[in-house]
Design a protein around this motif. Structure first.
Motif, short mmCIF file in Angstrom:
data_model
loop_
_atom_site.label_atom_id
_atom_site.label_comp_id
_atom_site.label_asym_id
_atom_site.label_seq_id
_atom_site.Cartn_x
_atom_site.Cartn_y
_atom_site.Cartn_z
N MET A 1 54.64 37.57 53.24
CA MET A 1 54.24 36.28 52.68
C MET A 1 53.67 36.47 51.28
N ALA A 2 54.00 35.54 50.40
CA ALA A 2 53.42 35.54 49.06
C ALA A 2 52.10 34.77 49.09
N VAL A 3 51.16 35.18 48.25
CA VAL A 3 49.85 34.54 48.18
C VAL A 3 49.68 33.91 46.80
N ILE A 4 49.50 32.58 46.77
CA ILE A 4 49.27 31.86 45.51
C ILE A 4 48.15 30.85 45.76
N ASP A 5 47.01 31.08 45.17
CA ASP A 5 45.85 30.21 45.36
C ASP A 5 46.10 28.88 44.66
N ARG A 6 46.24 27.83 45.45
CA ARG A 6 46.57 26.51 44.88
C ARG A 6 45.42 25.93 44.05
N HIS A 7 44.18 26.25 44.42
CA HIS A 7 43.04 25.75 43.66
C HIS A 7 43.00 26.38 42.26
N THR A 46 46.89 42.37 42.16
CA THR A 46 47.36 43.74 42.35
C THR A 46 47.35 44.47 41.00
N ASP A 47 47.46 45.79 41.05
CA ASP A 47 47.49 46.58 39.82
C ASP A 47 48.69 46.21 38.96
N ALA A 48 49.82 45.96 39.60
CA ALA A 48 51.03 45.61 38.84
C ALA A 48 50.85 44.28 38.11
N ALA A 49 50.24 43.30 38.77
CA ALA A 49 50.01 42.01 38.13
C ALA A 49 49.01 42.14 36.98
N ARG A 50 47.99 42.97 37.16
CA ARG A 50 47.01 43.19 36.09
C ARG A 50 47.68 43.80 34.86
N ALA A 51 48.55 44.79 35.09
CA ALA A 51 49.23 45.45 33.98
C ALA A 51 50.14 44.47 33.24
N ASP A 52 50.85 43.64 33.99
CA ASP A 52 51.73 42.65 33.39
C ASP A 52 50.94 41.64 32.57
N PHE A 53 49.81 41.20 33.11
CA PHE A 53 48.96 40.24 32.41
C PHE A 53 48.45 40.83 31.10
N MET A 54 47.95 42.06 31.14
CA MET A 54 47.41 42.69 29.94
C MET A 54 48.50 42.87 28.89
N ALA A 55 49.70 43.22 29.32
CA ALA A 55 50.80 43.38 28.37
C ALA A 55 51.12 42.06 27.67
N ARG A 56 50.98 40.97 28.39
CA ARG A 56 51.28 39.66 27.79
C ARG A 56 50.20 39.22 26.80
N VAL A 57 48.93 39.34 27.19
CA VAL A 57 47.87 38.86 26.30
C VAL A 57 47.67 39.78 25.10
N GLN A 58 48.04 41.05 25.22
CA GLN A 58 47.88 41.95 24.09
C GLN A 58 48.86 41.64 22.97
N ARG A 103 49.80 34.54 40.63
CA ARG A 103 50.95 34.77 41.51
C ARG A 103 50.99 36.21 42.02
N GLY A 104 50.18 37.07 41.44
CA GLY A 104 50.16 38.47 41.87
C GLY A 104 48.93 38.81 42.68
N GLN A 105 48.37 37.84 43.38
CA GLN A 105 47.18 38.08 44.18
C GLN A 105 47.48 39.02 45.35
N ALA A 106 46.60 39.98 45.58
CA ALA A 106 46.77 40.91 46.69
C ALA A 106 46.47 40.20 48.01
#
Length: 248
Positions: A1-7, A46-58, A103-106
């Protein structure tokens, strides 16, 4: 199952829209809301989502932080230039970088079932595909319509995390009934109603650093009042002693 916090998605929709309109002092006041959302999503990702996020904002100017996390930008590799009217190339979707973290919540055992969605390719994914496509393209109108009080709502009206199975193992689409209290079990009709999630302003107020600062203010005020009281008492005592010494 994927986890996406709607709030968190709902708050991201709000802050992403505010990023395009707020100016001056009002924009500065809302920065704390952005930072709180970033921290909450980053801590749970997750670590993968964190890395992707940092690559985008940098790739964005550091002077734009933290608003750059909720700003609508083209995904990596996209030019952001529309050529559709010339060669039929569609415009790249503009999405906030922070959506990658949400969308990358553990996964964990204590998550809200209403924030769980079927994985792409699973038999249950078909009715949730419009929502996933709306998240991919940042279709906020469809996203907002899909946010329900108990969970995500599909195009068929089903709520995520609320589908139960009958005795034959088939899904009924209805919420799972609550078990009846046994002969020695107390009824739960007096349980309090669930409270809505705290707003960023409430979270800020309840933050330990804020509470500690408030306690320090109260303590400092009490010390000051006590010091003034003691000083007044000493003056009164000195006046009485002075009057006694002046008497023959």
């Amino acid at each position: 199952m994927a986890v996406i916090d709607r709030h968190r998605v709902a708050r991201l929709v709000e802050l992403s829209a505010a990023e395009r309109t707020l100016k001056g002092p009002e924009r500065q006041l809302r920065e704390e809301d952005v930072k709180l959302l970033i921290k909450a999503a980053y801590d749970d990702a997750t670590d993968a989502a964190r890395a992707d996020f940092m690559a985008r904002v940098q790739r964005l100017p550091t002077s734009a932080w933290p608003w750059s996390a909720v700003q609508l930008v083209a995904p990596r590799g996209g030019t952001g230039v529309s050529l559709g009217s010339i060669v039929g190339v569609p415009r790249p979707a503009l999405v906030p970088a922070l959506l990658v973290l949400i969308r990358g919540q553990a996964d964990s055992a204590d998550l809200d079932p209403g924030n769980r969605l079927p994985e792409p390719g699973s038999p249950e994914f078909a009715e949730w595909e419009p929502l996933q496509r709306a998240l991919d393209t940042w279709d906020t109108q469809t996203i907002t319509k899909s946010i329900g009080p108990q969970g995500w709502v599909s195009m068929m009206g089903n709520t995520s995390g609320q589908v139960s199975k009958d005795t034959n193992g088939a899904t009924s689409g209805a919420p799972a009934p609550s078990p009846s209290p046994g002969p020695t079990e107390p009824a739960t009709k007096d349980l309090p109603a669930p409270q809505p999630p705290a707003t960023p302003a409430e979270i800020t107020w309840k933050h330990p650093a804020v509470l500690a600062a408030g306690a320090a203010v109260v303590l400092a005020t009490g010390v000051a009042v006590y010091a003034v009281s003691q000083s007044r008492s000493r003056r009164e005592l000195e006046d009485v002693l002075s009057q006694q010494e002046e008497q023959p």
